[in-house]
Motif scaffolding. Structure first.
Motif, PDB file in Angstrom:
ATOM      1  N   SER A   9       0.855  -1.195   0.000  1.00  0.00           N
ATOM      2  CA  SER A   9       0.000   0.000   0.000  1.00  0.00           C
ATOM      3  C   SER A   9       0.882   1.232   0.000  1.00  0.00           C
ATOM      4  N   LEU A  10       0.355   2.315  -0.570  1.00  0.00           N
ATOM      5  CA  LEU A  10       1.084   3.581  -0.663  1.00  0.00           C
ATOM      6  C   LEU A  10       0.161   4.751  -0.365  1.00  0.00           C
ATOM      7  N   ALA A  11       0.730   5.815   0.177  1.00  0.00           N
ATOM      8  CA  ALA A  11       0.009   7.076   0.359  1.00  0.00           C
ATOM      9  C   ALA A  11       1.024   8.206   0.353  1.00  0.00           C
ATOM     10  N   THR A  12       0.602   9.369  -0.115  1.00  0.00           N
ATOM     11  CA  THR A  12       1.477  10.539  -0.107  1.00  0.00           C
ATOM     12  C   THR A  12       0.788  11.685   0.610  1.00  0.00           C
ATOM     13  N   SER A  13       1.589  12.532   1.236  1.00  0.00           N
ATOM     14  CA  SER A  13       1.039  13.679   1.957  1.00  0.00           C
ATOM     15  C   SER A  13       1.406  14.965   1.247  1.00  0.00           C
ATOM     16  N   GLY A  14       0.621  16.005   1.520  1.00  0.00           N
ATOM     17  CA  GLY A  14       0.990  17.337   1.084  1.00  0.00           C
ATOM     18  C   GLY A  14       1.857  17.991   2.139  1.00  0.00           C
ATOM     19  N   ALA A  15       2.074  19.271   1.993  1.00  0.00           N
ATOM     20  CA  ALA A  15       2.866  20.005   2.972  1.00  0.00           C
ATOM     21  C   ALA A  15       2.147  20.019   4.315  1.00  0.00           C
ATOM     22  N   CYS A  16       2.902  19.841   5.371  1.00  0.00           N
ATOM     23  CA  CYS A  16       2.343  19.784   6.717  1.00  0.00           C
ATOM     24  C   CYS A  16       3.009  20.827   7.592  1.00  0.00           C
ATOM     25  N   GLY A  18       4.434  22.413  10.722  1.00  0.00           N
ATOM     26  CA  GLY A  18       4.987  21.805  11.924  1.00  0.00           C
ATOM     27  C   GLY A  18       5.868  20.610  11.647  1.00  0.00           C
ATOM     28  N   SER A  19       5.973  20.193  10.374  1.00  0.00           N
ATOM     29  CA  SER A  19       6.837  19.076  10.010  1.00  0.00           C
ATOM     30  C   SER A  19       8.076  19.601   9.307  1.00  0.00           C
ATOM     31  N   VAL A  20       9.189  18.905   9.489  1.00  0.00           N
ATOM     32  CA  VAL A  20      10.433  19.316   8.833  1.00  0.00           C
ATOM     33  C   VAL A  20      10.451  18.866   7.367  1.00  0.00           C
ATOM     34  N   TYR A  21       9.469  18.061   6.951  1.00  0.00           N
ATOM     35  CA  TYR A  21       9.440  17.533   5.591  1.00  0.00           C
ATOM     36  C   TYR A  21       8.348  18.224   4.774  1.00  0.00           C
ATOM     37  N   ALA A  22       8.697  18.572   3.543  1.00  0.00           N
ATOM     38  CA  ALA A  22       7.725  19.211   2.668  1.00  0.00           C
ATOM     39  C   ALA A  22       6.597  18.261   2.324  1.00  0.00           C
ATOM     40  N   SER A  23       6.906  16.983   2.187  1.00  0.00           N
ATOM     41  CA  SER A  23       5.899  15.951   1.959  1.00  0.00           C
ATOM     42  C   SER A  23       6.496  14.609   2.348  1.00  0.00           C
TER      43      SER A  23
END
Length: 199
Positions: A9-16, A18-23
């Motif tokens: 399974s896979l999922a991707t996030s948008g910009a968050c 408070g997170s150090v990662y753009a996605s």
């Protein structure tokens, strides 16, 4: 180390905020575990989430804001909510779905505003929880997702209209959902159109 086995399974996030990662990219393994990779830069793995034992993680979904990740595994009644802004925190909350003892892949879906998590069960019902707290909004039996009791392998929420679609036994069903799912549908109300039998 990454998730064991093949990626199921896979999922991707948008910009968050408070997170150090753009996605982020999340991948569930057939042997258990959910790997998280930096999707906006280096591509390196940043975390491994363990919570489903050795069961294949077959359902993943990020909240629209990118702050939360939801995971479910084959044959595991537990649905987990993770806060990707604080990966060391572990599971934020766990909800129980009708999935024990089945090898079927069961679907999950989020409302467009990310406020409600919906999950299909092996007995043909859909449950719903407040995505922030894990509080039950739609209980077992409130939404019978299909005629008969076939496993609900897919759940999707329309991005604009208050409409939920489900998949089971190779057929689709749809029903109107209460806005933001704050009110419970009447007991026994639900989708029709899926015959009996395995997915």
């Amino acid at each position: 180390d990454g998730p064991t086995g093949h990626i199921s399974s896979l999922a991707t996030s948008g910009a968050c905020a408070g997170s150090v990662y753009a996605s982020l990219v999340a991948g569930g393994g057939t042997g258990g575990g959910v790997g998280l990779w930096d999707g906006g830069g280096s591509g390196e793995q940043v975390a491994l989430l363990q919570g489903h034992g050795r069961r294949a993680v077959t359902a993943l979904a990020f909240s629209p804001c990118g702050a939360r990740l939801f995971s479910g595994a084959r044959g595991d009644p537990a649905l987990h909510c993770w806060d990707v802004r604080a990966l060391g925190r572990g599971v934020v909350w766990t909800a129980a779905r009708d999935a024990g003892g089945t090898a079927q892949r069961l679907g999950i879906g989020l409302t467009p505003d990310g406020s409600v998590l919906l999950a299909g069960g092996k007995g043909g019902c859909v449950r719903g929880w407040h995505a922030g707290s894990g509080q039950v909004i739609v209980g077992e039996g409130d939404w019978v997702a299909a005629g008969g009791r076939t496993p609900v392998s897919g759940v999707a929420v329309h991005p604009v209209r208050p409409l939920v679609a489900t998949a089971a036994q190779g057929r689709l069903g749809a029903r109107a959902a209460h806005r933001r799912a704050r009110r419970r549908p009447a007991a026994g109300a639900g989708l029709r159109g899926h015959p009996r039998g395995p997915v």
